[in-house]
Scaffold this motif. Structure first.
Motif, short mmCIF file in Angstrom:
data_model
loop_
_atom_site.label_atom_id
_atom_site.label_comp_id
_atom_site.label_asym_id
_atom_site.label_seq_id
_atom_site.Cartn_x
_atom_site.Cartn_y
_atom_site.Cartn_z
N GLN A 76 0.82 -1.20 0.00
CA GLN A 76 0.00 0.00 0.00
C GLN A 76 0.86 1.25 0.00
O GLN A 76 2.02 1.23 0.46
CB GLN A 76 -0.91 0.01 1.22
CG GLN A 76 -2.05 -0.99 1.15
CD GLN A 76 -3.04 -0.82 2.28
OE1 GLN A 76 -2.69 -0.38 3.38
NE2 GLN A 76 -4.30 -1.16 2.02
N ALA A 77 0.32 2.32 -0.52
CA ALA A 77 1.02 3.60 -0.50
C ALA A 77 1.42 3.94 0.94
O ALA A 77 0.65 3.73 1.88
CB ALA A 77 0.13 4.69 -1.06
N LYS A 90 4.98 5.30 -3.21
CA LYS A 90 3.87 5.99 -3.86
C LYS A 90 3.40 5.16 -5.05
O LYS A 90 4.18 4.38 -5.62
CB LYS A 90 4.34 7.36 -4.36
CG LYS A 90 4.93 8.26 -3.29
CD LYS A 90 5.45 9.54 -3.91
CE LYS A 90 6.07 10.46 -2.84
NZ LYS A 90 6.58 11.72 -3.44
N PRO A 91 2.16 5.33 -5.47
CA PRO A 91 1.68 4.59 -6.64
C PRO A 91 2.57 4.78 -7.87
O PRO A 91 2.73 3.85 -8.67
CB PRO A 91 0.27 5.14 -6.85
CG PRO A 91 -0.17 5.54 -5.48
CD PRO A 91 1.07 6.08 -4.81
N SER A 116 -2.98 2.56 -4.16
CA SER A 116 -3.35 3.82 -3.51
C SER A 116 -4.46 3.60 -2.49
O SER A 116 -5.04 2.53 -2.39
CB SER A 116 -3.81 4.83 -4.57
OG SER A 116 -4.86 4.28 -5.32
#
Length: 113
Positions: free
Chosen positions: A13-14, A86-87, A113
């Motif tokens: 996950q972000a 980050k994505p 995200s």
């Protein structure tokens, strides 16, 4: 022929972290500048970070302060610690011994995200 084998990719996950590893099949690893590259879908392969045989590092601006490249010459292994993911960090990450034109097969990193 030198083999470079990456591991450590995955889905995160972000804001999460991953640590990539790259094991080299030669002790000559210690003599070379090593680098991590990444290639996102539909984009070119770009340099992420590099480290000289003396331990001097260089990073692309987009990862400075979040990623750390390191090496263990006794283990013939290169690392990339990735924090605050980050994505837009989603890509296939490649280890490279660019001076000798050896590349790993890549490891996928997906940041949701």
């Amino acid at each position: 022929q030198v083999q470079l084998v990456e591991s450590g990719g995955g889905l995160v996950q972000a804001g999460g972290s991953l640590r990539l590893s790259c094991a080299a099949s030669t002790s000559r690893f210690r003599l070379y500048t090593m680098a991590w590259y990444r290639q996102a879908p539909g984009k070119q392969r770009d340099l992420v970070a590099s480290i000289t045989r003396d331990g001097n590092t260089n990073y692309v601006d987009s990862v400075k302060g979040r990623f750390t490249i390191s090496r263990d010459n006794a283990k013939n292994t290169l690392y990339l610690q990735m924090n605050s993911l980050k994505p837009e960090d989603t890509a296939v990450y490649y280890c490279a011994m660019t001076e000798a034109n050896y590349w790993g097969q890549g490891t996928q990193v997906i940041v949701s995200s």
